[in-house]
Design a protein around this motif. Structure first.
Motif, PDB file in Angstrom:
ATOM      1  N   GLN A  49       0.872  -1.260  -0.044  1.00  0.00           N
ATOM      2  CA  GLN A  49      -0.108  -0.062  -0.072  1.00  0.00           C
ATOM      3  C   GLN A  49       0.923   1.310  -0.174  1.00  0.00           C
ATOM      4  O   GLN A  49       0.519   2.330  -0.722  1.00  0.00           O
ATOM      5  CB  GLN A  49      -0.882   0.050   1.289  1.00  0.00           C
ATOM      6  CG  GLN A  49      -1.980  -1.015   0.993  1.00  0.00           C
ATOM      7  CD  GLN A  49      -2.787  -0.750  -0.182  1.00  0.00           C
ATOM      8  OE1 GLN A  49      -3.278   0.424  -0.200  1.00  0.00           O
ATOM      9  NE2 GLN A  49      -3.239  -1.892  -0.686  1.00  0.00           N
ATOM     10  N   SER A  50       1.857   1.319   1.126  1.00  0.00           N
ATOM     11  CA  SER A  50       2.732   2.475   0.752  1.00  0.00           C
ATOM     12  C   SER A  50       3.568   2.515  -0.285  1.00  0.00           C
ATOM     13  O   SER A  50       3.831   3.802  -0.900  1.00  0.00           O
ATOM     14  CB  SER A  50       3.950   2.089   1.923  1.00  0.00           C
ATOM     15  OG  SER A  50       4.657   1.194   1.736  1.00  0.00           O
ATOM     16  N   GLU A  71       2.282   1.621  -3.396  1.00  0.00           N
ATOM     17  CA  GLU A  71       1.251   2.328  -4.395  1.00  0.00           C
ATOM     18  C   GLU A  71       1.263   3.886  -4.118  1.00  0.00           C
ATOM     19  O   GLU A  71       1.355   4.589  -5.268  1.00  0.00           O
ATOM     20  CB  GLU A  71       0.036   1.657  -4.133  1.00  0.00           C
ATOM     21  CG  GLU A  71      -1.197   2.204  -4.858  1.00  0.00           C
ATOM     22  CD  GLU A  71      -1.780   1.289  -5.889  1.00  0.00           C
ATOM     23  OE1 GLU A  71      -2.500   1.677  -6.386  1.00  0.00           O
ATOM     24  OE2 GLU A  71      -1.245   0.258  -5.985  1.00  0.00           O
ATOM     25  N   LYS A  72       1.252   4.298  -3.004  1.00  0.00           N
ATOM     26  CA  LYS A  72       1.071   5.686  -2.655  1.00  0.00           C
ATOM     27  C   LYS A  72       2.388   6.404  -3.136  1.00  0.00           C
ATOM     28  O   LYS A  72       2.253   7.433  -3.762  1.00  0.00           O
ATOM     29  CB  LYS A  72       1.058   5.896  -1.094  1.00  0.00           C
ATOM     30  CG  LYS A  72      -0.456   5.522  -0.658  1.00  0.00           C
ATOM     31  CD  LYS A  72      -0.461   6.079   0.673  1.00  0.00           C
ATOM     32  CE  LYS A  72      -2.169   5.419   1.243  1.00  0.00           C
ATOM     33  NZ  LYS A  72      -2.236   5.571   2.650  1.00  0.00           N
ATOM     34  N   VAL A 131       1.980   6.719  -6.908  1.00  0.00           N
ATOM     35  CA  VAL A 131       1.177   7.648  -7.498  1.00  0.00           C
ATOM     36  C   VAL A 131       1.696   9.089  -7.323  1.00  0.00           C
ATOM     37  O   VAL A 131       1.343  10.089  -8.033  1.00  0.00           O
ATOM     38  CB  VAL A 131      -0.204   7.493  -6.445  1.00  0.00           C
ATOM     39  CG1 VAL A 131      -1.273   8.759  -6.812  1.00  0.00           C
ATOM     40  CG2 VAL A 131      -1.086   6.229  -6.928  1.00  0.00           C
ATOM     41  N   TRP A 132       2.539   9.374  -6.073  1.00  0.00           N
ATOM     42  CA  TRP A 132       2.963  10.435  -5.835  1.00  0.00           C
ATOM     43  C   TRP A 132       4.095  10.916  -6.987  1.00  0.00           C
ATOM     44  O   TRP A 132       4.060  12.152  -7.526  1.00  0.00           O
ATOM     45  CB  TRP A 132       3.864  10.477  -4.303  1.00  0.00           C
ATOM     46  CG  TRP A 132       4.375  11.779  -4.161  1.00  0.00           C
ATOM     47  CD1 TRP A 132       3.711  12.704  -3.371  1.00  0.00           C
ATOM     48  CD2 TRP A 132       5.803  12.187  -4.066  1.00  0.00           C
ATOM     49  NE1 TRP A 132       4.593  13.895  -3.194  1.00  0.00           N
ATOM     50  CE2 TRP A 132       5.766  13.532  -3.563  1.00  0.00           C
ATOM     51  CE3 TRP A 132       6.713  11.477  -4.500  1.00  0.00           C
ATOM     52  CZ2 TRP A 132       7.012  14.152  -3.634  1.00  0.00           C
ATOM     53  CZ3 TRP A 132       8.160  12.085  -4.453  1.00  0.00           C
ATOM     54  CH2 TRP A 132       8.169  13.550  -4.073  1.00  0.00           C
TER      55      TRP A 132
END
Length: 64
Positions: A19-20, A22-23, A26-27
């Motif tokens: 999940q991290s 993925e963030k 995206v960033w």
């Protein structure tokens, strides 16, 4: 029981890690888009400025 707890903890850790990631992905993608847009705007400004300078030079030449 320890094996189940260890498996659960490792699964939870892997989930949090993905999940991290993925963030972060995206960033990075958003910042690359912003950079591309900024470069396109700067190129457009440069093109318009060159066109205006060319027009001013043509007007000066026609007046002289």
């Amino acid at each position: 029981m320890v094996r189940v707890a260890t498996y659960f903890a490792m699964s939870l850790g892997a989930f949090i890690f993905w999940q991290s990631m993925e963030k972060v992905h995206v960033w990075i993608a958003l910042h690359q888009d912003e950079k591309r847009e900024r470069l396109e705007k700067e190129a457009e400004i440069r093109r318009v400025r060159e066109e205006l300078l060319r027009q001013q030079a043509e007007q000066r030449d026609s007046l002289a």
